[in-house]
Motif scaffolding. Sequence first.
Motif, PDB file in Angstrom:
ATOM      1  N   ALA A 104       2.367  -8.559   6.965  1.00  0.00           N
ATOM      2  CA  ALA A 104       1.941  -8.870   5.597  1.00  0.00           C
ATOM      3  C   ALA A 104       1.087  -7.740   5.029  1.00  0.00           C
ATOM      4  CB  ALA A 104       1.171 -10.184   5.579  1.00  0.00           C
ATOM      5  N   GLY A 105       0.235  -7.148   5.879  1.00  0.00           N
ATOM      6  CA  GLY A 105      -0.584  -6.027   5.429  1.00  0.00           C
ATOM      7  C   GLY A 105       0.254  -4.825   5.046  1.00  0.00           C
ATOM      8  N   PHE A 106       1.284  -4.520   5.841  1.00  0.00           N
ATOM      9  CA  PHE A 106       2.152  -3.390   5.511  1.00  0.00           C
ATOM     10  C   PHE A 106       2.939  -3.645   4.223  1.00  0.00           C
ATOM     11  CE2 PHE A 106       1.920  -2.071  10.119  1.00  0.00           C
ATOM     12  CZ  PHE A 106       1.307  -0.860   9.866  1.00  0.00           C
ATOM     13  N   VAL A 107       3.335  -4.893   4.008  1.00  0.00           N
ATOM     14  CA  VAL A 107       4.013  -5.227   2.752  1.00  0.00           C
ATOM     15  C   VAL A 107       3.089  -4.952   1.569  1.00  0.00           C
ATOM     16  CG1 VAL A 107       4.970  -7.120   1.368  1.00  0.00           C
ATOM     17  CG2 VAL A 107       5.575  -6.924   3.777  1.00  0.00           C
ATOM     18  N   SER A 108       1.810  -5.339   1.713  1.00  0.00           N
ATOM     19  CA  SER A 108       0.860  -5.116   0.611  1.00  0.00           C
ATOM     20  C   SER A 108       0.644  -3.626   0.364  1.00  0.00           C
ATOM     21  CB  SER A 108      -0.463  -5.819   0.908  1.00  0.00           C
ATOM     22  OG  SER A 108      -1.144  -5.206   1.993  1.00  0.00           O
ATOM     23  N   VAL A 109       0.525  -2.840   1.426  1.00  0.00           N
ATOM     24  CA  VAL A 109       0.310  -1.401   1.264  1.00  0.00           C
ATOM     25  C   VAL A 109       1.549  -0.733   0.671  1.00  0.00           C
ATOM     26  CG1 VAL A 109      -0.094   0.758   2.520  1.00  0.00           C
ATOM     27  CG2 VAL A 109      -1.417  -1.279   3.094  1.00  0.00           C
ATOM     28  N   ALA A 110       2.749  -1.252   1.027  1.00  0.00           N
ATOM     29  CA  ALA A 110       3.988  -0.674   0.500  1.00  0.00           C
ATOM     30  C   ALA A 110       4.109  -0.840  -1.008  1.00  0.00           C
ATOM     31  CB  ALA A 110       5.192  -1.323   1.190  1.00  0.00           C
ATOM     32  N   LEU A 111       3.367  -1.771  -1.573  1.00  0.00           N
ATOM     33  CA  LEU A 111       3.414  -1.954  -3.027  1.00  0.00           C
ATOM     34  C   LEU A 111       2.861  -0.742  -3.774  1.00  0.00           C
ATOM     35  CD1 LEU A 111       2.060  -5.637  -3.239  1.00  0.00           C
ATOM     36  CD2 LEU A 111       4.443  -4.887  -3.431  1.00  0.00           C
ATOM     37  N   VAL A 112       1.996   0.032  -3.116  1.00  0.00           N
ATOM     38  CA  VAL A 112       1.365   1.179  -3.778  1.00  0.00           C
ATOM     39  C   VAL A 112       2.393   2.245  -4.141  1.00  0.00           C
ATOM     40  CG1 VAL A 112      -0.380   2.986  -3.568  1.00  0.00           C
ATOM     41  CG2 VAL A 112      -0.839   0.687  -2.665  1.00  0.00           C
ATOM     42  N   PRO A 113       3.197   2.746  -3.160  1.00  0.00           N
ATOM     43  CA  PRO A 113       4.187   3.769  -3.553  1.00  0.00           C
ATOM     44  C   PRO A 113       5.421   3.180  -4.254  1.00  0.00           C
ATOM     45  CG  PRO A 113       4.335   3.332  -1.201  1.00  0.00           C
ATOM     46  CD  PRO A 113       3.153   2.566  -1.704  1.00  0.00           C
ATOM     47  N   LEU A 114       5.775   1.934  -3.935  1.00  0.00           N
ATOM     48  CA  LEU A 114       7.006   1.362  -4.492  1.00  0.00           C
ATOM     49  C   LEU A 114       6.861   0.931  -5.941  1.00  0.00           C
ATOM     50  CD1 LEU A 114       8.287  -0.812  -1.485  1.00  0.00           C
ATOM     51  CD2 LEU A 114       9.153   1.405  -2.258  1.00  0.00           C
ATOM     52  N   PHE A 115       5.716   0.333  -6.279  1.00  0.00           N
ATOM     53  CA  PHE A 115       5.563  -0.237  -7.616  1.00  0.00           C
ATOM     54  C   PHE A 115       4.335   0.288  -8.364  1.00  0.00           C
ATOM     55  CE2 PHE A 115       7.835  -3.366  -5.006  1.00  0.00           C
ATOM     56  CZ  PHE A 115       9.013  -3.487  -5.746  1.00  0.00           C
ATOM     57  N   GLY A 116       3.651   1.254  -7.794  1.00  0.00           N
ATOM     58  CA  GLY A 116       2.522   1.858  -8.494  1.00  0.00           C
ATOM     59  C   GLY A 116       1.286   0.982  -8.566  1.00  0.00           C
ATOM     60  N   VAL A 117       1.180  -0.007  -7.670  1.00  0.00           N
ATOM     61  CA  VAL A 117      -0.014  -0.862  -7.639  1.00  0.00           C
ATOM     62  C   VAL A 117      -1.163  -0.064  -7.033  1.00  0.00           C
ATOM     63  CG1 VAL A 117      -0.987  -3.003  -6.719  1.00  0.00           C
ATOM     64  CG2 VAL A 117       1.410  -2.917  -7.407  1.00  0.00           C
ATOM     65  N   LYS A 118      -2.349  -0.233  -7.565  1.00  0.00           N
ATOM     66  CA  LYS A 118      -3.525   0.422  -6.993  1.00  0.00           C
ATOM     67  C   LYS A 118      -3.836  -0.175  -5.627  1.00  0.00           C
ATOM     68  CE  LYS A 118      -5.619   1.454 -11.482  1.00  0.00           C
ATOM     69  NZ  LYS A 118      -6.788   1.223 -12.364  1.00  0.00           N
ATOM     70  N   LEU A 119      -4.357   0.666  -4.723  1.00  0.00           N
ATOM     71  CA  LEU A 119      -4.597   0.207  -3.358  1.00  0.00           C
ATOM     72  C   LEU A 119      -5.600  -0.933  -3.303  1.00  0.00           C
ATOM     73  CD1 LEU A 119      -4.085   0.551  -0.324  1.00  0.00           C
ATOM     74  CD2 LEU A 119      -5.979   2.195  -0.266  1.00  0.00           C
ATOM     75  N   ASP A 120      -6.673  -0.849  -4.102  1.00  0.00           N
ATOM     76  CA  ASP A 120      -7.652  -1.930  -4.038  1.00  0.00           C
ATOM     77  C   ASP A 120      -7.053  -3.246  -4.521  1.00  0.00           C
ATOM     78  OD1 ASP A 120      -7.454  -1.087  -6.649  1.00  0.00           O
ATOM     79  OD2 ASP A 120      -9.608  -1.173  -7.065  1.00  0.00           O
ATOM     80  N   GLU A 121      -6.158  -3.178  -5.508  1.00  0.00           N
ATOM     81  CA  GLU A 121      -5.501  -4.397  -5.988  1.00  0.00           C
ATOM     82  C   GLU A 121      -4.527  -4.945  -4.946  1.00  0.00           C
ATOM     83  OE1 GLU A 121      -5.589  -3.305 -10.773  1.00  0.00           O
ATOM     84  OE2 GLU A 121      -3.823  -2.853  -9.544  1.00  0.00           O
ATOM     85  N   SER A 122      -3.808  -4.060  -4.262  1.00  0.00           N
ATOM     86  CA  SER A 122      -2.859  -4.527  -3.241  1.00  0.00           C
ATOM     87  C   SER A 122      -3.586  -5.133  -2.048  1.00  0.00           C
ATOM     88  CB  SER A 122      -1.955  -3.377  -2.786  1.00  0.00           C
ATOM     89  OG  SER A 122      -2.679  -2.414  -2.040  1.00  0.00           O
ATOM     90  N   LEU A 123      -4.715  -4.534  -1.657  1.00  0.00           N
ATOM     91  CA  LEU A 123      -5.499  -5.103  -0.560  1.00  0.00           C
ATOM     92  C   LEU A 123      -6.125  -6.427  -0.979  1.00  0.00           C
ATOM     93  CD1 LEU A 123      -7.251  -1.911   0.895  1.00  0.00           C
ATOM     94  CD2 LEU A 123      -5.259  -3.147   1.800  1.00  0.00           C
ATOM     95  N   GLY A 124      -6.480  -6.536  -2.254  1.00  0.00           N
ATOM     96  CA  GLY A 124      -6.969  -7.816  -2.756  1.00  0.00           C
ATOM     97  C   GLY A 124      -5.886  -8.881  -2.701  1.00  0.00           C
ATOM     98  N   MET A 125      -4.646  -8.514  -3.032  1.00  0.00           N
ATOM     99  CA  MET A 125      -3.536  -9.468  -2.927  1.00  0.00           C
ATOM    100  C   MET A 125      -3.288  -9.859  -1.472  1.00  0.00           C
ATOM    101  SD  MET A 125      -0.745  -8.342  -5.808  1.00  0.00           S
ATOM    102  CE  MET A 125      -0.891  -6.572  -5.626  1.00  0.00           C
ATOM    103  N   PHE A 126      -3.445  -8.897  -0.576  1.00  0.00           N
ATOM    104  CA  PHE A 126      -3.334  -9.202   0.853  1.00  0.00           C
ATOM    105  C   PHE A 126      -4.383 -10.220   1.274  1.00  0.00           C
ATOM    106  CE2 PHE A 126      -5.071  -7.962   5.095  1.00  0.00           C
ATOM    107  CZ  PHE A 126      -4.033  -8.455   5.875  1.00  0.00           C
TER     108      PHE A 126
END
Length: 530
Positions: A104-126
């Motif tokens: 699940a953590g890797f899925v959240s981090v993958a959102l950064v390069p795939l969809f341009g999500v900021k890392l802090d936002e993706s970690l928050g979603m995680f």
Amino acid sequence: MDAVRTLLETQPLLTLFVTVALGYVVGEMSIKGVSLGSGAVLFVGLAIGGFAPKSAPPALLGTLGLLLFLYNIGIQYGDQFFKGLTSANGLKANIAAAFGVIVAGFVSVALVPLFGVKLDESLGMFAGSGTSTASLQAAMAAMKGDGATVGYSVAYPFGVAGPILFLYVLSVVLKPHIERPPPKLIETAEIALRNPAFIGARFSDLVARMPAGLAIAAVRREHHNRTLTDDLILQADDVLLATATDPAVLREATSLFGELQPGRITSHREDLDYARVFASSRLVVGHMLRDIRFPEGVACTIAHVRRGDADLMPKQDLILEFGDRVGLLANRANMKSLRALFGDSIKGTAELSFISIGVGAALGLLAGAVPLPIPGVGKLTLGLAALLLVALVLGRVRRVGPFAWTMPLTANLVLRNFGLTIFLAQVGIASGPKFFATIGVAGVSFLVYGVAIALALLLVTTILCLWVFRLPFDMTVGVISGATGNPAILAFANRVAPTDLPDLGYAMIFPSMTVVKILFVQIAAVLASG
């Protein structure tokens, strides 16, 4: 409205407790059996923070709340956690949950390069998909911003409702056959000794051969009830007062020792009477039953211990806690001195040592400040994750010298729920302005991302538990609850599988997965900044 906004912004503590009150009102609202519980405090805080941007209480208040939550979780579940780590099923459950969390953590981090999500936002979603306030705090501290809170708040609702829906579908598809076990209550049987194999033997020899889960509280001989000693020589027609939480164990003991003689002991109380006392004295709390020293010349047997809503068998290595209700068999003349020994105060249900809390929390914070070298990452401090680990160890040890680390379940629940509530309220109010600035632009996509992260966690954990490690269904739903984290999910799991195993699975998993989530967030943040 301007007057209300001004009031909230000039009285941050008032704002905090208004948020808490309104949050719990919203949290108790149920839609088809699903409610947000304490998580609703976060959303009310976001709304109030958006309405009154300058109303946030100091951040240290939120950190203190999270500290109370994590410390008390560790103290309560320390024993179950370490027992789980040393059992085959416990190791399998932790491996399955860890894989689920990491994927699940890797899925959240993958959102950064795939969809341009900021890392802090993706970690928050995680953090929100796993309903982990501790990893939210770690993301906020590591990323130095409030983007994590935005991601958390968007993903959190599905983080609660998603696993509940998933467990419901899983139970419908698999249709597991699970019988509700009877409540564990102490039952008694009075058995006349007729088996020649035990007549003339020492009581200690009988104990070594009696069924597991059985205890002998007293014996009646020659019209007198008496307590038992290891060197007592058993005689024919001795009547034994046997206790157990399983009726089958009593039936086995009856067939082994002799035959039932009901009423022979319990109807005669001139020698031994029964009394139930509260354990509230430091002379007994934190000590094993074998180490309790009764007053000089007092013969007493501990028949059972009631903790919370469960009866516990009086095993010699059982450690008493504040608020335990202890059943005693002794002569009436000795009851006063025994009550003095145990304390027998109902205040023991809320008794705790603030010295122990202070020392324990200080040790955890010191451990969290020590930089640890991690190959490929650099030096990393564990922060509040170390506090949780220290609390788990203290919960396992229970007592060191004058320090009794444990506390009554009632006090533990109050402190940790209060701490969690304060943390959610403070973080929500502080993050409200940024939340509403972001949600209008990326709200729907963030929700979809949160669903993907949560499903990765649920599917990986379930597949490994059920089909790779072949854990029982009722333990699996407890593991899923512990991996996702929210107590509301565990409550639903107990309805799906009404046995003790969901609680056991949750206890073995929740502390370790909290640490895994925190470490993942911290490592991801360090690698990204490097």
